[in-house]
Design a protein around this motif. Structure first.
Motif, PDB file in Angstrom:
ATOM      1  N   VAL A   1      30.746   3.800  47.897  1.00 52.16           N
ATOM      2  CA  VAL A   1      30.770   4.253  46.761  1.00 52.16           C
ATOM      3  C   VAL A   1      28.922   3.833  46.408  1.00 52.16           C
ATOM      4  CG1 VAL A   1      29.592   5.276  43.991  1.00 52.16           C
ATOM      5  CG2 VAL A   1      32.414   5.897  45.282  1.00 52.16           C
TER       6      VAL A   1
ATOM      7  N   THR B   1      25.505   3.155  44.229  1.00 50.46           N
ATOM      8  CA  THR B   1      25.335   3.976  42.734  1.00 50.46           C
ATOM      9  C   THR B   1      23.715   2.781  42.785  1.00 50.46           C
ATOM     10  OG1 THR B   1      26.020   1.833  41.686  1.00 50.46           O
ATOM     11  CG2 THR B   1      27.642   3.721  41.667  1.00 50.46           C
TER      12      THR B   1
ATOM     13  N   PHE C   1      26.328   8.372  44.447  1.00 48.89           N
ATOM     14  CA  PHE C   1      26.990   9.529  45.572  1.00 48.89           C
ATOM     15  C   PHE C   1      28.580   8.576  46.463  1.00 48.89           C
ATOM     16  CE2 PHE C   1      23.535   7.795  47.251  1.00 48.89           C
ATOM     17  CZ  PHE C   1      23.929   7.374  49.199  1.00 48.89           C
ATOM     18  N   THR C   2      29.693   9.524  46.903  1.00 47.51           N
ATOM     19  CA  THR C   2      30.570   8.749  47.618  1.00 47.51           C
ATOM     20  C   THR C   2      29.518   8.860  49.373  1.00 47.51           C
ATOM     21  OG1 THR C   2      32.332   9.500  47.191  1.00 47.51           O
ATOM     22  CG2 THR C   2      32.358   8.763  48.992  1.00 47.51           C
TER      23      THR C   2
ATOM     24  N   THR D   1      21.272  12.908  45.133  1.00 48.69           N
ATOM     25  CA  THR D   1      20.490  11.302  44.773  1.00 48.69           C
ATOM     26  C   THR D   1      19.454  10.898  45.339  1.00 48.69           C
ATOM     27  OG1 THR D   1      22.957  10.879  44.560  1.00 48.69           O
ATOM     28  CG2 THR D   1      21.564   9.387  44.672  1.00 48.69           C
TER      29      THR D   1
ATOM     30  N   ARG E   1      35.267  11.878  42.742  1.00 46.73           N
ATOM     31  CA  ARG E   1      34.581  12.114  42.051  1.00 46.73           C
ATOM     32  C   ARG E   1      32.679  12.274  42.064  1.00 46.73           C
ATOM     33  NH1 ARG E   1      34.154   8.048  37.514  1.00 46.73           N
ATOM     34  NH2 ARG E   1      35.858   7.770  38.516  1.00 46.73           N
ATOM     35  N   MET E   2      32.742  11.091  42.782  1.00 50.51           N
ATOM     36  CA  MET E   2      31.289  10.693  43.111  1.00 50.51           C
ATOM     37  C   MET E   2      30.536  11.372  44.337  1.00 50.51           C
ATOM     38  SD  MET E   2      30.574   8.427  41.107  1.00 50.51           S
ATOM     39  CE  MET E   2      28.817   8.155  41.959  1.00 50.51           C
TER      40      MET E   2
ATOM     41  N   HIS F   1      27.456  16.185  40.251  1.00 49.83           N
ATOM     42  CA  HIS F   1      26.890  14.881  40.029  1.00 49.83           C
ATOM     43  C   HIS F   1      26.953  15.040  38.328  1.00 49.83           C
ATOM     44  CE1 HIS F   1      23.554  17.754  39.786  1.00 49.83           C
ATOM     45  NE2 HIS F   1      22.735  17.450  39.016  1.00 49.83           N
TER      46      HIS F   1
ATOM     47  N   ARG G   1      30.212  12.656  37.833  1.00 52.47           N
ATOM     48  CA  ARG G   1      29.718  11.560  38.366  1.00 52.47           C
ATOM     49  C   ARG G   1      30.549  10.547  37.524  1.00 52.47           C
ATOM     50  NH1 ARG G   1      26.044  12.566  43.582  1.00 52.47           N
ATOM     51  NH2 ARG G   1      27.815  14.331  44.042  1.00 52.47           N
TER      52      ARG G   1
END
Length: 168
Positions: free
Chosen positions: A27, A29, A40-41, A65, A90-91, A95, A98
């Motif tokens: 992930v 961030t 995001f993943t 993102t 979730r990620m 969005h 998240r």
């Protein structure tokens, strides 16, 4: 070549090949231009080398993102273990949800850090290379945070999983 099925259409060949290639799940961030958490993943994160310490990941320029990456200076790259399945899902989803759980805190350089990741690399964005509808982000690793060890979370054949058994 009798062991191979031939896929002549390049896009399908690429997709089929990478479905057969297990990838580690991470992930990414950072903060958006307004200072709000974004992330995001990713299954494309990898080391570029240790001297100097560099990492990279890929992102679609159409992702939610992308504007944050263009404006951002620092990122947190989280490696995930089997206990982080829900976080990875979730990620990768809506969005706006998240960062809806209370499972992260502000880390170095103000970047969001999920507190249950197996590790986190804090880095400064060095370069962004546009490639068609995607981009390669190169990051200078500044510091690392090591969490509790867990079997790695992998993505394979469109499913999340963990390693089966060691072959060494």
């Amino acid at each position: 070549m009798e062991n191979f099925a031939v896929e002549k259409e390049p896009t399908e060949a690429l997709r089929a090949t990478f479905r057969l290639h297990a990838s580690g799940v991470s992930v990414i961030t950072l903060l958006d231009a307004e200072g709000k958490p974004a992330g995001f993943t990713a299954t494309s994160m990898t080391s570029l080398g240790a001297n100097p310490p560099l990492a990279s990941f890929n992102v679609a320029r159409g992702s939610s993102t992308w504007p944050s990456l263009l404006a951002g200076k620092h990122v947190a790259i989280h490696t995930l273990g089997e206990r982080n399945l829900e976080l990875a899902q979730r990620m990768a989803a809506d969005h706006t949800l998240r960062f809806s759980k209370n499972d992260w805190e502000i880390g170095p350089f103000g970047v969001p850090v999920f507190t249950d990741a197996t590790s986190v690399l804090i880095g400064k964005i060095r370069e962004i290379h546009d490639v068609e509808n995607n981009a390669v982000i190169i990051v200078d690793v500044i510091e690392g945070l090591l969490g509790l060890e867990a079997p790695a979370l992998l993505y394979y054949q469109r499913h999340y999983m963990t390693p089966g058994k060691s072959l060494n």
